[in-house]
Design a protein around this motif. Structure first.
Motif, PDB file in Angstrom:
ATOM      1  N   PHE A 138       7.065 -10.495  10.180  1.00 26.06           N
ATOM      2  CA  PHE A 138       7.029  -9.087  10.611  1.00 26.06           C
ATOM      3  C   PHE A 138       5.565  -8.728  10.864  1.00 26.06           C
ATOM      4  N   PRO A 139       5.051  -9.015  12.055  1.00 28.57           N
ATOM      5  CA  PRO A 139       3.611  -8.874  12.319  1.00 28.57           C
ATOM      6  C   PRO A 139       3.052  -7.519  11.892  1.00 28.57           C
ATOM      7  N   GLY A 140       1.932  -7.602  11.178  1.00 25.61           N
ATOM      8  CA  GLY A 140       1.253  -6.404  10.701  1.00 25.61           C
ATOM      9  C   GLY A 140       1.701  -5.928   9.344  1.00 25.61           C
ATOM     10  N   THR A 141       2.749  -6.535   8.800  1.00 31.90           N
ATOM     11  CA  THR A 141       3.289  -6.066   7.518  1.00 31.90           C
ATOM     12  C   THR A 141       2.334  -6.379   6.373  1.00 31.90           C
ATOM     13  N   VAL A 142       2.118  -5.397   5.534  1.00 34.16           N
ATOM     14  CA  VAL A 142       1.287  -5.542   4.338  1.00 34.16           C
ATOM     15  C   VAL A 142       2.190  -5.647   3.113  1.00 34.16           C
ATOM     16  N   THR A 143       1.888  -6.604   2.234  1.00 35.15           N
ATOM     17  CA  THR A 143       2.595  -6.752   0.962  1.00 35.15           C
ATOM     18  C   THR A 143       1.728  -6.148  -0.137  1.00 35.15           C
ATOM     19  N   VAL A 144       2.327  -5.300  -0.958  1.00 33.70           N
ATOM     20  CA  VAL A 144       1.577  -4.517  -1.937  1.00 33.70           C
ATOM     21  C   VAL A 144       1.815  -5.048  -3.343  1.00 33.70           C
ATOM     22  N   ALA A 145       0.738  -5.449  -4.018  1.00 31.06           N
ATOM     23  CA  ALA A 145       0.808  -5.906  -5.402  1.00 31.06           C
ATOM     24  C   ALA A 145       0.509  -4.751  -6.351  1.00 31.06           C
ATOM     25  N   LEU A 146       1.105  -4.800  -7.526  1.00 31.29           N
ATOM     26  CA  LEU A 146       0.899  -3.780  -8.556  1.00 31.29           C
ATOM     27  C   LEU A 146       0.270  -4.441  -9.787  1.00 31.29           C
ATOM     28  N   ASP A 147       0.828  -4.199 -10.960  1.00 30.51           N
ATOM     29  CA  ASP A 147       0.260  -4.757 -12.185  1.00 30.51           C
ATOM     30  C   ASP A 147       0.381  -6.282 -12.224  1.00 30.51           C
ATOM     31  N   ALA A 148      -0.681  -6.921 -12.713  1.00 31.95           N
ATOM     32  CA  ALA A 148      -0.674  -8.365 -12.921  1.00 31.95           C
ATOM     33  C   ALA A 148      -0.873  -8.635 -14.421  1.00 31.95           C
ATOM     34  N   ASN A 149      -2.080  -9.077 -14.795  1.00 27.31           N
ATOM     35  CA  ASN A 149      -2.371  -9.393 -16.198  1.00 27.31           C
ATOM     36  C   ASN A 149      -3.845  -9.118 -16.464  1.00 27.31           C
ATOM     37  N   PHE A 150      -4.232  -9.113 -17.742  1.00 22.80           N
ATOM     38  CA  PHE A 150      -5.636  -9.007 -18.122  1.00 22.80           C
ATOM     39  C   PHE A 150      -6.337 -10.356 -17.900  1.00 22.80           C
ATOM     40  N   PRO A 151      -7.664 -10.379 -17.926  1.00 22.52           N
ATOM     41  CA  PRO A 151      -8.380 -11.623 -17.606  1.00 22.52           C
ATOM     42  C   PRO A 151      -8.358 -12.686 -18.695  1.00 22.52           C
ATOM     43  N   PHE A 183       9.594   2.096   9.399  1.00 23.59           N
ATOM     44  CA  PHE A 183       8.899   1.348   8.356  1.00 23.59           C
ATOM     45  C   PHE A 183       7.555   1.996   8.036  1.00 23.59           C
ATOM     46  N   LEU A 184       7.248   2.107   6.738  1.00 24.34           N
ATOM     47  CA  LEU A 184       5.995   2.690   6.269  1.00 24.34           C
ATOM     48  C   LEU A 184       5.122   1.568   5.707  1.00 24.34           C
ATOM     49  N   ASN A 185       4.231   1.081   6.512  1.00 20.26           N
ATOM     50  CA  ASN A 185       3.462  -0.097   6.143  1.00 20.26           C
ATOM     51  C   ASN A 185       2.470   0.199   5.024  1.00 20.26           C
ATOM     52  N   GLY A 186       2.577  -0.538   3.928  1.00 28.97           N
ATOM     53  CA  GLY A 186       1.650  -0.386   2.811  1.00 28.97           C
ATOM     54  C   GLY A 186       1.881   0.839   1.960  1.00 28.97           C
ATOM     55  N   ALA A 187       2.940   1.582   2.221  1.00 27.75           N
ATOM     56  CA  ALA A 187       3.186   2.826   1.486  1.00 27.75           C
ATOM     57  C   ALA A 187       4.109   2.584   0.301  1.00 27.75           C
ATOM     58  N   THR A 188       3.960   3.437  -0.704  1.00 23.51           N
ATOM     59  CA  THR A 188       4.886   3.477  -1.833  1.00 23.51           C
ATOM     60  C   THR A 188       5.213   4.933  -2.117  1.00 23.51           C
TER      61      THR A 188
END
Length: 294
Positions: A138-151, A183-188
Motif C-alpha cells: 500500500f504505497p505511502g502507508t506508515v506503520t505506527v509503533a507504540l510501547d516497546a520495552n525499557f533498555p 484511509f488516515l495515514n499514520g493517524a490514531t
C-alpha cells in the motif's frame, strides 16, 4: 543542638538545596517516592534524580528552577548513554527521528522520552520488515509503533503492561479510516495510540462478560471514549499486516503470539492460531496490536 551535615543522609541533601520546615522523615519519604516513580516510568530517571541531589549540593543550587534544569540535563544525558549502551545488553532503540519517507514511526515522542522504545535486534528487524511490506503493498502507508520495552534488565516491568519486560514485545497501532472510509495515514484515535477502544457490536464474542476481577488492567475508560474522534479500523491494511505477521513474521522472525480482541479477530476474518486472546486480567487489545517473538 547542632544541625546534621548535608552529607549525613539523603533527606539533608534536599534540605540544603531546598530549605523546608518539613520533617526530615517526610522529606526522605518524598525523595524515595520520587525515585520510585521516576524509576517505574523511565527505568533510569530515579538514578538521574539521585545524582541531581548530589550535584546540586556540590554546586550549592537552591532555586527550584536551577535544580529542575539540572535534573533534565542529567536525565537527557542518561538517556543518551542508554541509547549508546543498550545494544551491549541485547536491546536496540526503535528510531525516534523517522523521516517523511520512513514507513515505521513511533506514535509519540513521549515513548522515546520515557525510554520505552527498546527491543531486541530480531524484533526491530521484524518491525522494519512489516513496515516495508505494508509500504510496498500500500504505497505511502506508515506503520505506527507504540510501547516497546525499557533498555535494560530482563524482568523489569513496563507498566501498565504485564509482559513488556524482555525486549521481545512490541505494540502497534491499528490502521484507521475516517467516517467516510478514507484511509488516515499514520493517524490514531488517541494522541498516544492507547485507550480509544473499538467497542464490540451486539452479538459479538465477549469473553470477559460477567466477570468483575478486582486485580486487572482491563480498564474500559468509559469517560474518555466520547473525547476521541470517530475513526474506524481500516480493515484491508490491518488484515494484510496480520496476515504478514502470521506467515513471514513466524517463518523469518520467530513471531510467537499476536493479541487482539476476539470481536476484532472475528470481524477481520482471522483464524490463524498465532492470534490469541490475552486474557481478562490484561489490558484490552481493541486499541492496539500486541506482538511478541520467541
Amino acid at each position: 543542638m547542632r544541625r546534621p551535615s548535608c552529607a549525613s543522609s539523603l533527606p539533608h541533601l534536599w534540605q540544603c538545596n531546598f530549605p523546608s520546615t518539613g520533617l526530615p522523615v517526610l522529606r526522605f519519604i518524598l525523595h524515595a517516592l520520587i525515585v520510585i516513580i521516576l524509576t517505574l516510568l523511565t527505568q533510569i530517571g530515579g538514578l538521574a534524580y539521585l545524582i541531581t541531589l548530589v550535584v546540586a549540593r556540590a554546586l550549592r543550587l537552591r532555586r527550584f528552577a536551577a535544580n529542575l534544569a539540572l535534573f533534565l540535563l542529567l536525565y537527557a544525558g542518561a538517556t543518551f548513554v542508554a541509547h549508546l549502551t543498550a545494544p551491549t545488553f541485547g536491546r536496540v532503540p526503535l528510531s525516534c527521528f523517522a523521516g517523511t519517507a520512513d514507513p515505521l514511526v513511533i506514535r509519540s515522542p513521549i515513548y522515546c522520552a520515557l525510554n520505552r522504545n527498546y527491543v531486541t535486534r530480531g524484533l526491530r528487524d521484524l518491525a522494519e520488515a512489516l513496515a516495508a511490506h505494508m509500504e510496498k503493498q500500500f504505497p505511502g502507508t506508515v506503520t505506527v509503533a507504540l510501547d516497546a520495552n525499557f533498555p535494560f534488565v530482563n524482568g523489569f516491568p513496563l507498566l501498565p503492561h504485564l509482559s513488556h519486560a524482555d525486549g521481545k514485545k512490541l505494540d502497534f497501532a491499528y490502521y484507521y479510516k475516517d467516517a467516510d472510509g478514507a484511509f488516515l495515514n499514520g493517524a490514531t484515535r488517541s494522541p498516544i495510540g492507547y485507550f480509544a477502544f473499538e467497542e464490540p457490536a451486539p452479538g459479538d464474542e465477549l469473553p470477559c462478560a460477567g466477570r468483575h476481577d478486582w486485580l486487572t488492567t482491563r480498564w474500559d475508560f468509559d469517560a474518555l471514549q466520547p473525547l476521541f474522534p470517530v475513526y474506524g479500523i481500516e480493515e484491508q491494511r490491518t488484515a494484510a499486516a496480520i496476515a504478514w505477521l502470521t506467515t513471514e513474521g513466524v517463518a523469518r522472525f520467530g513471531l510467537q503470539k499476536i493479541f487482539i480482541e476476539p470481536h476484532l479477530k472475528n470481524a477481520l476474518g482471522i483464524t490463524d492460531a498465532h492470534v490469541r486472546f490475552q486474557g481478562c486480567r490484561a489490558a484490552r487489545h481493541d486499541d492496539h496490536i500486541h506482538i511478541q517473538i520467541e
